[in-house]
Motif scaffolding. Structure first.
Motif, mmCIF file in Angstrom:
data_model
loop_
_atom_site.group_PDB
_atom_site.id
_atom_site.type_symbol
_atom_site.label_atom_id
_atom_site.label_comp_id
_atom_site.label_asym_id
_atom_site.label_seq_id
_atom_site.Cartn_x
_atom_site.Cartn_y
_atom_site.Cartn_z
ATOM 1 N N THR A 1 0.869 -1.182 0.000
ATOM 2 C CA THR A 1 0.000 0.000 0.000
ATOM 3 C C THR A 1 0.899 1.222 0.000
ATOM 4 N N ARG A 2 0.719 2.065 -1.004
ATOM 5 C CA ARG A 2 1.523 3.289 -1.115
ATOM 6 C C ARG A 2 0.842 4.388 -0.318
ATOM 7 N N LEU A 3 1.556 4.974 0.637
ATOM 8 C CA LEU A 3 1.017 6.026 1.497
ATOM 9 C C LEU A 3 1.661 7.361 1.142
ATOM 10 N N GLU A 4 0.804 8.330 0.844
ATOM 11 C CA GLU A 4 1.274 9.658 0.449
ATOM 12 C C GLU A 4 0.618 10.714 1.318
ATOM 13 N N ILE A 5 1.164 11.929 1.222
ATOM 14 C CA ILE A 5 0.596 13.078 1.942
ATOM 15 C C ILE A 5 -0.447 13.738 1.059
ATOM 16 N N LYS A 6 -1.601 14.053 1.660
ATOM 17 C CA LYS A 6 -2.660 14.758 0.917
ATOM 18 C C LYS A 6 -2.358 16.247 0.911
#
Lengths: 112, 119
Positions: free
Chosen positions: A107-112
Motif C-alpha cells: 500500500t503506497r502512502l502519500e501526503i494529501k
C-alpha cells in the motif's frame, strides 16, 4: 500458498491525520499452540530495503515510534498510523510466516 | 553494528548462472536463519530461499530446482547459487536476517544487488 490481500492499493492522508491499511490472509495465520498471529508489517521508503515495524501482528519492533500500531487476528489485520508524519511516506507491506512466507502487494502512502 | 552487504548481481543471459553473496557483520549467520527476498522493478516483495540455523533449507516453488542457498560460517557469508535464469528472475535480491523467535520474519535487510536477465 497463503495469499495476502492488502487494501487500499494507495492512500493519501493529511499530516497529523490517521492512516489505516488493511491486510487479509486467505487462511488463518493464528497458530493455536502459542496463540500468536504469524503476521508482520514492513515499511519501505524509496531506494531503501524494507524495515520491520510490527511482528506477531501487534508488537512493535524496537525503536519504532508508538504512532504505529497493529491489530487483528486470524485472517484480518490492520496497520494504523495515528498521526501521519512526513517521514511516514512509504510503501507498507504485510507478510505472513505461518507457512512459507508471502507478502501483500503493498500500500503506497502519500501526503494529501 | 549489524550489516549485510550483498554482491554478485549483474546482467546475465537467459539460461545462465550467477552466484550472489551476502557478507554479514555484527552477528554470526550460523546463529540466525537467513533468507533471500527479491523485488522485481516497481513490484512487491517475494521470498526466495531460506537457510535455517541447523543448515536445512527451503525454497519458493518458483525457484525450486534452480536456486540453492548455502552459507560459509568461516566467512560469515550466505550465498544464493542461481541457474537456468529466466527473464522473470530479474529483480533486486535482498539478503535478510530472520528474527530469533521466527526464522521467516525478517528484522534486518541488506541494500540489495540487482540481477538483470536479458539477451
Amino acid at each position: 500458498d497463503i495469499v495476502m490481500t492488502q487494501s487500499p492499493d494507495s492512500l493519501a492522508v493529511s499530516l497529523g491525520e490517521r492512516a489505516t491499511i488493511n491486510c487479509k490472509s486467505s487462511q488463518s495465520v493464528l497458530y493455536r499452540s502459542d496463540n500468536k498471529n504469524y503476521l508482520g508489517w514492513y515499511q519501505q521508503k524509496p531506494g531503501q530495503p524494507p524495515k520491520l515495524l510490527i511482528y506477531w501482528a501487534s508488537t512493535r519492533e524496537s525503536g519504532v515510534p508508538d504512532r504505529f500500531s497493529g491489530s487483528g487476528s486470524g485472517t484480518d489485520f490492520t496497520l494504523t498510523i495515528s498521526s501521519l508524519q512526513a517521514e511516514d511516506v512509504a510503501v507498507y507491506y504485510c507478510q505472513q510466516h505461518y507457512t512459507a512466507p508471502t507478502f501483500g502487494k503493498g500500500t503506497r502512502l502519500e501526503i494529501k | 553494528e549489524v550489516q549485510l552487504v550483498e554482491s554478485g548481481g549483474g546482467l546475465i543471459q537467459p539460461g545462465g548462472s550467477l552466484r550472489l553473496s551476502c557478507v554479514a557483520s555484527g552477528f554470526t549467520v550460523s546463529s540466525n536463519a537467513m533468507s533471500w527476498v527479491r523485488q522485481a522493478p516497481g513490484k512487491g516483495l517475494e521470498w526466495v530461499s531460506l537457510i535455517y540455523i541447523g543448515g536445512g533449507t527451503n525454497h519458493a516453488d518458483s525457484v525450486k530446482g534452480r536456486f540453492t542457498i548455502s552459507r560459509d560460517n568461516s566467512k560469515n557469508t550466505v550465498y544464493l547459487q542461481m541457474s537456468s535464469l529466466r527473464a522473470e528472475d530479474t529483480a533486486v535480491y535482498y539478503c535478510a536476517r530472520g528474527r530469533r523467535s521466527s526464522s521467516d520474519l525478517f528484522d534486518f535487510w541488506g541494500q540489495g544487488t540487482l540481477v538483470t536477465v536479458s539477451s
